[in-house]
Design an enzyme around this catalytic site. Structure first.
Site: not given
Length: 802
Positions: A437, A490, A555, A558, A708, A738
């Site tokens: 991703i 990234e 969450y 995070r 997802e 996750h």
């Protein structure tokens, strides 16, 4: 004078809970040390509110991971796979439900209404044996009381809990989760009884689901639940709190007709029609908790305007029945503006974070009883006048460009099937192409280099070379794993940052320009790490401001640091072209250019409230379009424009959804309508329910969408079982990033086969659910190796069957 706060951020002003959690998960600290950090945070929050003068201070709004998961623990609704055998639920079971463990996956995670907060979705069915298994609400109330503080314990109400749940795996689709209300209400009664015995005088039930378009059965379930609870409400004041939108009129009537309930809370910021409902009738013996201070944005309250509203409410319900409150929990705002020592002074004067909003609530409550702080109100009026007149807010060129958009629907000239054929001829990808991703793990070494650059211990030249080495490493890993379409991982930062008006050399260094010095107007004293898919781009766009400690929980541990959109948006210069071109030069395989889409940038920012949201979104779309066209000119043949947050911005009321989807989809199309047929446009969406907006997703006209899927038990695939035809490429995530769990090749192959049961193998892509930056290489490499192996296995099976 009465004042109330619906809820407060629990992560800490400098993310103290995040670091304590991650230390505990890594085995570097004990459970007792984690509990001590949590206790210190709770005490500081309660003490702050008490010192300001808040009368109704909430408790049980703190959570180690998620307040919905806390309710699941309270009700003992633990899925059997976690091996819980009864008793008080401890950290092992709690965090296994949240994060998974080596043997079983985590529970599903999705967006909390239309916010960027994620909650853990309860898994329920007829066989769940509910029991009172977590006494957290009572323990925290007692903890505050021992400190000399009387608080209002907060519980998620039974209707909202059930509507936020899903049927457990294997439960018949015809089973009504609402039928479980009879099983959970007795546990709520136990909790209420314990809280009363501990001395609680008020208990707050949060029922945000009441703002939805409820069916008759759902509304009747709500009424029945609170009628059943009514007997337990004697000798305690009950507040039912709603937020995020207006209530439908029938729901408003049902709510305000409840007996043995002392007060009702309403969002008067997003609930623009609620005032009319109140004027038409409100029970004379009830308290009105008036949410006039915005709990979801960071702009300073217009105190004069709010005071006028409160005075109108006094005329409706009486002087002693109005309680000044926040519109919702302050969980969705940054914690404390006092920590922003480097924020532009003028912009800072326009803002209020959670700590400042507490002060605003108290100031309004005092003013309402004739104790108005004239100096505080005057300062507030001055800041609002400054914002209205500031030249940095409006850009006439940008305004004209947006007006010019209205003459086109911004569709690409050819159909997606024709484009995919042209792209395949150029890219020559195998069936079931594999990709990721975007992001790769952010290692200790990478963070060390960033810190050294930030501290000016290394030069910019050394920093750029270090980032090139990191990109090279990520490219080689992907090539060795056999991934078909690559990403650069990234790792980089943007280099356009210095004191405003000074010279910034980074752009010249990156582009290899040595012949002249370019003067850049920059906006921050700190380099921006590309570790946030919105902040990275906002740092390089005009009209944005940034914080150092403006963290908001997404969450668990995070956190995100939303940019602040204070003015018109434009792109002064290319943002990602150098890094994408550098990465593409290291490989012969296709390299994706990585961008964040305009709707996600909007929905994951604190957005200006002085113009319509869609106008701001169009401005961002034009800026991203400039970047897309520059990437294409630089030879990047696949460009991913992430719209991870498109679904979460969907209004909660159905009547408002079509307009949102119209401008959101158009904003995405604006970004890429001018590219060639051979340029493949990807987009990515994560952790939301998409089935109800599948037609809007198709209308986005992307060539490939990754989405997802794994953590939601492949429920996305159900829409294709129902006959929806999707002609573009699609990559439903095959594993959950996750969780630290590494799925086997066989497990992944099984998931791919489930996808092939409803999707053509010519359009199916194989990829993880989301970016990999939160994982370790020791988790990422074996998981991706298994993913590639599974794709190759299925390719072989398909070839042998033809």
């Amino acid at each position: 004078m009465t004042s109330h706060i619906v809820g407060y951020p629990r992560i800490g002003p400098k993310r103290e809970l995040k670091f304590a959690l991650e230390s505990f998960w890594e085995g570097k600290s004990s459970a007792e040390e984690l509990k001590q950090v949590a206790a210190d945070l709770r005490f500081s929050i309660w003490k702050q509110m008490a010192e300001v003068g808040i009368k109704y201070i909430p408790s049980n709004t703190f959570s180690y991971y998620d307040h919905v998961l806390d309710t699941t623990a309270m009700l003992g609704a633990v899925p059997p796979r976690y091996g819980w055998n009864g008793g008080e639920i401890g950290f092992d079971v709690y965090f296994s439900m949240a994060r998974g463990n080596a043997s079983v996956p985590a529970m599903e995670m999705t967006k909390w209404f239309d916010t960027n907060y994620h909650y853990i979705v309860p898994e329920l069915g007829p066989d769940v044996k509910f029991s009172y298994a977590s006494h957290k609400a009572v323990e925290e109330y007692k903890e505050a009381k021992a400190l000399g503080l009387d608080t209002v314990p907060v519980l998620i109400g039974p209707l909202s809990y059930l509507l936020l749940s899903k049927p457990a795996k294997g439960v018949d689709e015809s089973f009504s989760l609402l039928s479980l209300v009879e099983k959970i209400v007795p546990i709520y009664k136990e909790v209420v009884a314990e809280l009363k015995a501990a001395g609680a005088t008020w208990i707050q039930f949060d029922e945000p689901s009441l703002v939805l378009d409820l069916e008759a059965l759902q509304l009747q379930t709500f009424t029945n639940a609170y009628s059943e609870l009514e007997s337990s409400f004697s000798s305690v004041n009950i507040l039912i709190e709603t937020y995020f939108a207006d209530l439908p009129i029938q729901t408003y009537k049902a709510l305000t007709s409840l007996k043995n309930v002392a007060g009702f809370g309403f969002d008067l910021v997003r609930g623009t029609r609620t005032l009319n409902f109140l004027k038409s009738g409100f029970p004379s013996d009830k308290y009105l908790f008036a949410g006039v201070v915005d709990g979801r944005n960071i702009w300073a309250n217009d105190l004069a305007a709010s005071l006028c509203i409160l005075q109108v409410l006094e005329g409706i319900v009486g002087k002693d029945k109005v309680v000044v409150s926040t519109s919702c929990s302050l969980l969705h705002t940054a914690v404390d503006l006092v920590n922003e020592t480097k924020l532009d002074k003028e912009i800072k004067s326009w803002l209020a974070f959670a700590a400042q909003k507490v002060v605003e609530v108290n100031a309004l409550a005092r003013a309402l009883v004739g104790q108005k702080d004239q100096a505080f109100f005057a300062s507030n009026a001055t800041s609002h006048a400054s914002r209205r007149s500031s030249p940095r807010v409006r850009n006439e060129n940008v305004q004209r460009a947006v007006v010019a958009l209205k003459d086109s629907d911004h569709r690409r000239a050819t159909s997606v099937s024709a484009r995919l054929a042209a792209q395949q001829k150029k890219l020559n990808l195998p069936i079931l192409p594999t990709t990721t991703i975007g992001s790769f793990p952010q290692t200790i070494g990478l963070r060390k280099v960033r810190r050294e650059y930030k501290a000016k211990k290394i030069t910019e030249y050394d920093y750029v070379n270090a980032m090139k080495e990191e990109i090279s490493k990520v490219v080689k890993i992907q090539e060795e794993l056999g991934i078909d379409v690559l990403v650069h991982g990234e790792p980089e930062v943007s280099f356009y940052h210095d004191y405003e008006g000074k010279v910034c050399l980074g752009f010249n260094l990156l582009m290899g320009i040595k012949s002249k010095l370019v003067i850049l107007i920059c906006k921050s004293t700190l380099p921006m790490q590309r570790n946030d898919m919105v902040e990275y781009f906002g740092e390089q766009l005009s009209g944005f401001a940034f914080t150092v400690n403006g963290w908001v929980q997404s969450y668990g541990s995070r956190c995100v640091k939303p940019p602040i959109i204070y003015g018109d948006v434009s792109r002064p210069r290319a943002m990602t072209v150098f890094w994408s071109s550098t990465a593409q030069s290291m490989t012969r395989r296709p390299m994706k250019g990585m961008l964040t889409g305009p709707v996600t940038i909007l929905n994951w920012s604190f957005v200006r409230n002085d113009q319509n949201r869609h106008e701001t979104c169009y401005q961002i779309a034009l800026a991203i379009r400039d970047e897309v066209e520059d990437l294409e000119r630089a030879g990047i043949n696949i460009i991913q424009i992430d719209e991870a947050a498109l679904r979460e911005g969907l209004p909660l009321r159905k009547s408002e959804q079509p307009f949102y989807l119209e401008w959101a989809v158009q904003s995405f199309r604006i970004t890429n309508c001018g590219v060639k047929n051979t340029t493949q446009i990807h987009t990515h969406m994560c952790y939301s329910n998409f089935n109800d907006i599948i037609n809007a997703i198709i209308n986005m006209d992307a060539d490939v969408i990754t989405i997802e899927n794994s953590r939601s038990d492949e429920k996305l695939l159900s829409v294709f079982h129902e006959g929806v035809k999707y002609e573009a490429g699609i990559g439903p995530g095959v594993y959950d990033i996750h969780s630290p769990r590494i799925p086997s090749t066989e497990e992944l192959a099984d998931r791919i086969n489930k996808m092939l049961a409803v999707l053509d193998n010519r359009v199916l892509w194989i990829n993880p659910d989301c970016g990999l930056k939160t994982r370790k290489y020791s988790e990422v490499e074996p998981a991706l190796r298994n993913m590639v192996a599974a794709a190759k296995l299925i390719r072989t099976q398909l070839a042998s069957s033809n």
